[in-house]
Motif scaffolding. Structure first.
Motif, PDB file in Angstrom:
ATOM      1  N   ALA A  27      -6.519   6.304  11.625  1.00  0.00           N
ATOM      2  CA  ALA A  27      -7.804   5.793  11.176  1.00  0.00           C
ATOM      3  C   ALA A  27      -8.903   6.401  12.035  1.00  0.00           C
ATOM      4  CB  ALA A  27      -7.839   4.274  11.263  1.00  0.00           C
ATOM      5  N   ASN A  62       0.818  -1.218   0.000  1.00  0.00           N
ATOM      6  CA  ASN A  62       0.000   0.000   0.000  1.00  0.00           C
ATOM      7  C   ASN A  62       0.852   1.268   0.000  1.00  0.00           C
ATOM      8  OD1 ASN A  62      -2.575   1.211  -0.086  1.00  0.00           O
ATOM      9  ND2 ASN A  62      -2.610   1.495   2.127  1.00  0.00           N
ATOM     10  N   LYS A  87      -4.758  11.848   4.817  1.00  0.00           N
ATOM     11  CA  LYS A  87      -5.719  10.900   4.244  1.00  0.00           C
ATOM     12  C   LYS A  87      -6.144   9.845   5.270  1.00  0.00           C
ATOM     13  CE  LYS A  87      -5.829   9.831  -0.044  1.00  0.00           C
ATOM     14  NZ  LYS A  87      -5.574   9.265  -1.400  1.00  0.00           N
ATOM     15  N   MET A  93     -12.163   4.164   2.467  1.00  0.00           N
ATOM     16  CA  MET A  93     -10.931   4.862   2.110  1.00  0.00           C
ATOM     17  C   MET A  93     -11.259   6.134   1.320  1.00  0.00           C
ATOM     18  SD  MET A  93      -8.947   2.575   3.408  1.00  0.00           S
ATOM     19  CE  MET A  93      -7.314   3.108   2.869  1.00  0.00           C
ATOM     20  N   CYS A 141     -12.316   3.086   9.919  1.00  0.00           N
ATOM     21  CA  CYS A 141     -12.028   1.707  10.302  1.00  0.00           C
ATOM     22  C   CYS A 141     -13.067   1.228  11.302  1.00  0.00           C
ATOM     23  CB  CYS A 141     -10.625   1.608  10.893  1.00  0.00           C
ATOM     24  SG  CYS A 141     -10.163  -0.066  11.431  1.00  0.00           S
ATOM     25  N   LEU A 192     -13.571  -1.032   6.054  1.00  0.00           N
ATOM     26  CA  LEU A 192     -12.886   0.233   5.841  1.00  0.00           C
ATOM     27  C   LEU A 192     -13.646   1.105   4.844  1.00  0.00           C
ATOM     28  CD1 LEU A 192      -9.218  -1.066   5.385  1.00  0.00           C
ATOM     29  CD2 LEU A 192     -10.425  -0.571   7.525  1.00  0.00           C
ATOM     30  N   HIS A 212     -15.845   8.293  -0.356  1.00  0.00           N
ATOM     31  CA  HIS A 212     -15.007   7.199   0.135  1.00  0.00           C
ATOM     32  C   HIS A 212     -15.364   5.899  -0.580  1.00  0.00           C
ATOM     33  CE1 HIS A 212     -13.883   9.995   3.269  1.00  0.00           C
ATOM     34  NE2 HIS A 212     -13.145   9.095   3.886  1.00  0.00           N
ATOM     35  N   GLU A 213     -14.383   5.005  -0.623  1.00  0.00           N
ATOM     36  CA  GLU A 213     -14.572   3.689  -1.223  1.00  0.00           C
ATOM     37  C   GLU A 213     -14.534   2.633  -0.124  1.00  0.00           C
ATOM     38  OE1 GLU A 213     -12.430   0.855  -4.633  1.00  0.00           O
ATOM     39  OE2 GLU A 213     -11.351   2.542  -3.722  1.00  0.00           O
ATOM     40  N   ARG A 214     -15.537   1.767  -0.099  1.00  0.00           N
ATOM     41  CA  ARG A 214     -15.601   0.717   0.910  1.00  0.00           C
ATOM     42  C   ARG A 214     -14.643  -0.423   0.568  1.00  0.00           C
ATOM     43  NH1 ARG A 214     -20.522   0.117   3.379  1.00  0.00           N
ATOM     44  NH2 ARG A 214     -19.524  -1.586   4.548  1.00  0.00           N
ATOM     45  N   LYS A 215     -13.966  -0.948   1.597  1.00  0.00           N
ATOM     46  CA  LYS A 215     -13.073  -2.090   1.425  1.00  0.00           C
ATOM     47  C   LYS A 215     -13.156  -2.977   2.656  1.00  0.00           C
ATOM     48  CE  LYS A 215      -9.553  -0.198  -1.703  1.00  0.00           C
ATOM     49  NZ  LYS A 215      -8.096   0.000  -1.918  1.00  0.00           N
ATOM     50  N   PHE A 231      -8.574   7.212   7.118  1.00  0.00           N
ATOM     51  CA  PHE A 231      -9.616   6.343   6.592  1.00  0.00           C
ATOM     52  C   PHE A 231     -10.495   5.849   7.731  1.00  0.00           C
ATOM     53  CE2 PHE A 231      -5.889   3.834   7.579  1.00  0.00           C
ATOM     54  CZ  PHE A 231      -6.386   2.724   8.258  1.00  0.00           C
TER      55      PHE A 231
END
Length: 282
Positions: free
Chosen positions: A84, A67, A138, A128, A142, A126, A104-107, A140
């Motif tokens: 986070a 990452n 940045k 992001m 959590c 998450l 945001h993008e879910r992961k 994120f």
């Protein structure tokens, strides 16, 4: 903004994970067993507190996905990378932040914890950010799906009596210019200015203190006023139950430290893995 619940954990990038474990133990922290991120080349050790924690993050498999950690360490050296955001639900938090203009993008993520009885696998949801916050940070979102796996009483008891993250310190040339952009995302009252320092909160809990390089020594006096301070995240303050226990742990670990008039204890970046580390009663 009730969808956000403050700082979940701070991330400290390290060049040598096992050496960092030994260093933080000498600083008086209890660390959970080593973790390995599933499908990635990174691993960690964590100093767990009552509601938040510090994650020591390093590369354990150079051939695996990291990452961008290797590149970050090469560019800026070890130290505080960011944090986070705690939340009860990642989807709700992501939706609220998107309303503030930051999608945001879910992961999904999980990691293995190496326990004597075999690996445990805590899991996380998450969210992001797809762009940077003001100032370039940045963080994120959590959400812990298996809190009982990582919050174990034995792991939250520290010789230095650490209890919580009190604040993170972020350095930039013009903190007050970030007030309106942060409030546009996080809501009115999320960013509070005192003189030239900006305190930003993601919901409740500990703030991120944004200040000028020249003011860094006021918060972390282990760094001389004329000493260069790298921009971005550069310091962290830990709330402890007993400052005397901090001093005893540091003395046992062979560390130099400074004590200010309020009784807070400060360790220089060169002794704390690249970040200025302070301890205060709280």
């Amino acid at each position: 903004m009730s969808a956000l619940a403050g700082i979940d954990h701070a991330l400290v990038g390290v060049a040598d994970l096992e050496a960092a474990r030994d260093l933080w133990r000498r600083l008086g922290f209890t660390l959970s067993p080593r973790g390995r991120h599933k499908g990635w080349g990174t691993g960690n050790y964590c100093a767990m507190f009552e509601a938040d924690y510090v994650e020591l993050l390093g590369v354990v498999d150079p051939a695996g996905f990291d990452n961008g950690l290797t590149a970050m360490l090469a560019a800026q050296g070890p130290g505080l990378l960011g944090f986070a955001i705690a939340a009860a639900d990642a989807g709700t938090a992501a939706a609220v932040l998107a309303q503030g203009g930051l999608p945001h993008e879910r992961k999904a993520l999980s990691r293995f914890i190496e326990l004597p009885e075999g690996d445990a696998e805590p899991a996380f949801d998450l969210a992001m950010p797809l762009a940077a916050y003001p100032g370039g940070m940045k963080p994120f979102v959590c959400v812990h799906k298996t809190r009982e796996t990582v919050w174990r009483p034995a792991w939250t008891r520290h010789p230095n009596t650490a209890r919580a993250i009190a604040s993170l310190t972020f350095v930039t040339d013009d903190p007050l210019a970030l007030r309106d952009p942060f409030e546009a995302i996080l809501g009115l009252g999320a960013a509070t200015a005192t003189d030239d320092t900006l305190a930003v909160r993601w919901g409740t809990g500990a703030p991120v203190l944004i200040l000028k390089p020249d003011d860094f020594a006021l918060l972390h006096p282990c760094v001389a006023p004329d000493e260069p301070v790298r921009p971005g995240f550069a310091g962290m303050t830990i709330a402890v139950a007993d400052p005397d226990a901090v001093r005893a742990a540091l003395k046992a670990g062979g560390f130099a430290y400074e004590k200010d008039l309020a009784g807070a204890v400060h360790v220089a970046p060169e002794d704390a893995g690249g970040l200025a580390l302070s301890f205060e009663a709280g």
